[in-house]
Design a protein around this motif. Structure first.
Motif, PDB file in Angstrom:
ATOM      1  N   ILE A 232      56.513  15.479  16.652  1.00 58.57           N
ATOM      2  CA  ILE A 232      55.271  15.701  15.800  1.00 58.57           C
ATOM      3  C   ILE A 232      55.344  15.681  14.471  1.00 58.57           C
ATOM      4  O   ILE A 232      55.015  14.763  13.670  1.00 58.57           O
TER       5      ILE A 232
ATOM      6  N   TRP B 271      56.450  12.032  13.146  1.00 58.39           N
ATOM      7  CA  TRP B 271      55.302  11.175  12.682  1.00 58.39           C
ATOM      8  C   TRP B 271      54.590  11.554  11.618  1.00 58.39           C
ATOM      9  O   TRP B 271      53.872  10.969  10.934  1.00 58.39           O
TER      10      TRP B 271
ATOM     11  N   THR C 204      47.975  14.429  11.195  1.00 57.91           N
ATOM     12  CA  THR C 204      48.882  14.124  12.334  1.00 57.91           C
ATOM     13  C   THR C 204      49.689  15.307  12.830  1.00 57.91           C
ATOM     14  O   THR C 204      49.625  15.642  14.080  1.00 57.91           O
TER      15      THR C 204
ATOM     16  N   GLY D 247      48.465  16.643  16.249  1.00 55.71           N
ATOM     17  CA  GLY D 247      49.384  16.812  17.371  1.00 55.71           C
ATOM     18  C   GLY D 247      49.659  18.029  17.853  1.00 55.71           C
ATOM     19  O   GLY D 247      49.791  18.210  19.193  1.00 55.71           O
TER      20      GLY D 247
ATOM     21  N   VAL E 293      50.648  14.705  26.891  1.00 53.18           N
ATOM     22  CA  VAL E 293      51.431  15.516  25.989  1.00 53.18           C
ATOM     23  C   VAL E 293      52.251  16.529  26.978  1.00 53.18           C
ATOM     24  O   VAL E 293      52.044  16.525  28.229  1.00 53.18           O
TER      25      VAL E 293
ATOM     26  N   VAL F 222      57.960   9.268  22.344  1.00 59.84           N
ATOM     27  CA  VAL F 222      57.311   9.335  20.894  1.00 59.84           C
ATOM     28  C   VAL F 222      58.474   9.458  19.806  1.00 59.84           C
ATOM     29  O   VAL F 222      58.107   8.438  18.899  1.00 59.84           O
TER      30      VAL F 222
END
Length: 233
Positions: free
Chosen positions: A147, A150, A165, A169, A188, A220
């Motif tokens: 997370i 990003w 974000t 997240g 998730v 991810v």
């Protein structure tokens, strides 16, 4: 990756961690960790699985925030030079992710040791609780890394976008990861469900949920790496 290249990548990662520590950015996450753990464990002794599982969930926002801070510690122009030094942008991205994960080691150690110091862990099944605590905190740190990556400046240059974000997240992982809104939970890492399964001694479920979480984290981070490699450092 050759030994020399690995050494350069490791040196770059360590220099970024040093930069993160020197600028005192490390203080805020550390203070937040201590405050959250003190509040969490103030209610008295609890079984190790329960206590550690809850702390891993509570610390997820801190771990994600910490990863973002480390990745943002290096100036944008410096990343281009770092890419040249280590032999390519891919290796620079790897160094950044390694650097962003390293401070989580201290956070995890504090989260595992502090409850024992203040007497917040019941003595029964202490070893199994500690092992599960180590594992669930590692999953939380890796999820936070994904997370935070990003949300970092390299992929979210606008402050508003980066904040959204990071917050969205973390909220999605904690909300969907409880399994209460299936079938969306598979989107998730189901950290909350993992803690619940461990409390119920359903260790096969913990294993399956852990495999799913690791696959999500890998996907991810692969997406983050691709995004970084297709944009200017």
């Amino acid at each position: 990756m050759s030994v020399g290249t690995a050494s350069r990548v490791g040196a770059l990662a360590w220099s970024r961690v040093n930069g993160y520590a020197r600028t005192r950015r490390a203080l805020a996450p550390l203070i937040a960790t201590l405050v959250l753990l003190a509040i969490l464990h103030a209610g008295g002794a609890a079984p190790g699985v329960e206590a550690y599982g809850t702390s891993a969930l509570v610390l997820l926002p801190v771990l994600a925030w910490q990863a973002k801070l480390v990745l943002d510690a290096e100036p944008d122009d410096q990343r281009l030079l770092s890419s040249t030094v280590v032999g390519g942008p891919g290796r620079e991205v790897i160094a950044g992710l390694v650097a962003a994960l390293l401070p989580a080691v201290l956070t995890i150690v504090v989260a595992l040791v502090l409850p024992w110091v203040i007497g917040a862990i019941q003595s029964g099944h202490a070893l199994s609780g500690l092992l599960f605590g180590l594992w669930i905190h590692l999953l939380s740190a890796l999820t936070g890394l994904a997370i935070g990556a990003w949300a970092s400046r390299a992929t979210s240059p606008d402050l508003g976008r980066a904040t959204l974000t990071l917050v969205i997240g973390v909220v999605l992982v904690l909300a969907l990861g409880s399994g209460s809104v299936d079938p969306l939970g598979w989107l998730v890492p189901r950290l909350t469900s993992s803690v619940r399964a461990a409390n119920n001694n359903a260790f096969v479920d913990v294993l399956l949920l852990s495999i799913h979480a690791l696959a999500w984290i890998a996907l991810v981070l692969a997406g983050y790496t691709r995004a970084r490699l297709t944009t200017r450092p």
